[in-house]
Design a protein around this motif. Structure first.
Motif, mmCIF file in Angstrom:
data_model
loop_
_atom_site.group_PDB
_atom_site.id
_atom_site.type_symbol
_atom_site.label_atom_id
_atom_site.label_comp_id
_atom_site.label_asym_id
_atom_site.label_seq_id
_atom_site.Cartn_x
_atom_site.Cartn_y
_atom_site.Cartn_z
ATOM 1 N N ALA A 56 107.377 -51.277 -13.585
ATOM 2 C CA ALA A 56 108.129 -51.370 -12.334
ATOM 3 C C ALA A 56 107.173 -51.016 -11.197
ATOM 4 O O ALA A 56 106.078 -50.508 -11.443
ATOM 5 C CB ALA A 56 109.317 -50.404 -12.378
ATOM 6 N N PRO A 57 107.566 -51.285 -9.962
ATOM 7 C CA PRO A 57 106.695 -50.907 -8.834
ATOM 8 C C PRO A 57 106.371 -49.417 -8.840
ATOM 9 O O PRO A 57 107.210 -48.578 -9.178
ATOM 10 C CB PRO A 57 107.533 -51.283 -7.599
ATOM 11 N N ALA A 59 106.014 -47.173 -6.559
ATOM 12 C CA ALA A 59 106.868 -46.296 -5.750
ATOM 13 C C ALA A 59 108.170 -45.975 -6.472
ATOM 14 O O ALA A 59 108.648 -44.836 -6.417
ATOM 15 C CB ALA A 59 107.159 -46.939 -4.395
ATOM 16 N N ASP A 60 108.737 -46.956 -7.179
ATOM 17 C CA ASP A 60 109.978 -46.729 -7.928
ATOM 18 C C ASP A 60 109.745 -45.759 -9.083
ATOM 19 O O ASP A 60 110.574 -44.879 -9.352
ATOM 20 C CB ASP A 60 110.539 -48.047 -8.475
ATOM 21 N N VAL A 61 108.620 -45.919 -9.767
ATOM 22 C CA VAL A 61 108.309 -45.034 -10.894
ATOM 23 C C VAL A 61 108.083 -43.610 -10.397
ATOM 24 O O VAL A 61 108.606 -42.646 -10.973
ATOM 25 C CB VAL A 61 107.080 -45.552 -11.679
ATOM 26 N N ARG A 62 107.330 -43.446 -9.311
ATOM 27 C CA ARG A 62 107.087 -42.097 -8.765
ATOM 28 C C ARG A 62 108.391 -41.445 -8.312
ATOM 29 O O ARG A 62 108.608 -40.258 -8.547
ATOM 30 C CB ARG A 62 106.087 -42.158 -7.606
ATOM 31 N N THR A 63 109.266 -42.219 -7.679
ATOM 32 C CA THR A 63 110.548 -41.677 -7.227
ATOM 33 C C THR A 63 111.398 -41.224 -8.408
ATOM 34 O O THR A 63 111.981 -40.138 -8.392
ATOM 35 C CB THR A 63 111.313 -42.729 -6.395
ATOM 36 N N ALA A 64 111.463 -42.054 -9.444
ATOM 37 C CA ALA A 64 112.239 -41.689 -10.637
ATOM 38 C C ALA A 64 111.656 -40.451 -11.304
ATOM 39 O O ALA A 64 112.387 -39.536 -11.702
ATOM 40 C CB ALA A 64 112.272 -42.866 -11.621
ATOM 41 N N LYS A 67 112.501 -37.223 -9.416
ATOM 42 C CA LYS A 67 113.863 -36.752 -9.699
ATOM 43 C C LYS A 67 113.916 -36.034 -11.046
ATOM 44 O O LYS A 67 114.575 -34.998 -11.189
ATOM 45 C CB LYS A 67 114.850 -37.919 -9.676
ATOM 46 N N THR A 106 99.500 -42.477 -9.311
ATOM 47 C CA THR A 106 99.291 -43.824 -9.822
ATOM 48 C C THR A 106 97.920 -44.321 -9.401
ATOM 49 O O THR A 106 97.404 -43.951 -8.342
ATOM 50 C CB THR A 106 100.379 -44.788 -9.300
ATOM 51 N N LEU A 141 110.591 -47.752 -17.572
ATOM 52 C CA LEU A 141 109.729 -47.896 -16.396
ATOM 53 C C LEU A 141 108.238 -47.852 -16.747
ATOM 54 O O LEU A 141 107.400 -48.150 -15.922
ATOM 55 C CB LEU A 141 110.049 -46.831 -15.351
ATOM 56 N N THR A 142 107.935 -47.437 -17.979
ATOM 57 C CA THR A 142 106.556 -47.438 -18.457
ATOM 58 C C THR A 142 106.526 -48.010 -19.860
ATOM 59 O O THR A 142 107.525 -47.999 -20.583
ATOM 60 C CB THR A 142 105.946 -46.024 -18.488
#
Length: 145
Positions: A56-57, A59-64, A67, A106, A141-142
């Motif tokens: 996934a992008p 930014a989406d992975v870092r945000t998830a 959390k 990343t 996501l990975t």
């Protein structure tokens, strides 16, 4: 005599606990990532490095992952922010409050999670277990190794 020995040992124990809890932090010392070439798991004395290819992008992975990290008990951000692409968290052990530092970031399509202890030589696998729990929570996501 035994009472004095007990008092001395209790004072020494309290001194170690206070030092572990209140020793000055140097976030710049921990807020960095190693250069990596591809997905891998790399254990070392007092640390663990996991690198995964993202599906996934970034930014989406870092945000998830942020959390997930912030939902981990006794964890807080000590350096960086998501917008910068790299964040370092401190997680303290329950009883003694030993700090472990985990940096996420990343590089291209790679997610890098580097956990390490501050005091001692062995974390008894705590950083590895935390990193694998975070990766499991990330789900698809990975890519697995």
């Amino acid at each position: 005599m035994i009472g004095r020995i007990f008092v001395i040992l209790a004072a020494m124990t309290l001194g170690v606990w206070l030092y572990v809890r209140f020793a000055p932090q140097r976030p710049a010392q921990w807020h960095k990532l190693p250069n990596v070439s591809g997905p891998s798991d790399t254990p070392a004395i007092g640390s663990f490095l996991a690198v995964r290819r993202m599906t996934a992008p970034a930014a989406d992975v870092r945000t998830a992952l942020d959390k997930i990290a912030m939902a981990t008990p006794r964890t807080r951000v000590v350096a960086g922010q998501l917008a910068d692409g790299m964040v370092t968290y401190q997680t303290r052990s329950r009883l003694w409050g030993f700090p472990d530092y985990t940096t996420i970031g990343t590089q291209g399509d790679l997610l890098i999670i580097h956990g390490r202890l501050r005091f001692g030589r062995s974390d008894l696998g705590v950083n590895k277990a935390r990193i694998f729990a975070w990766l499991d929570a990330l789900g698809p996501l990975t890519e697995p190794l």
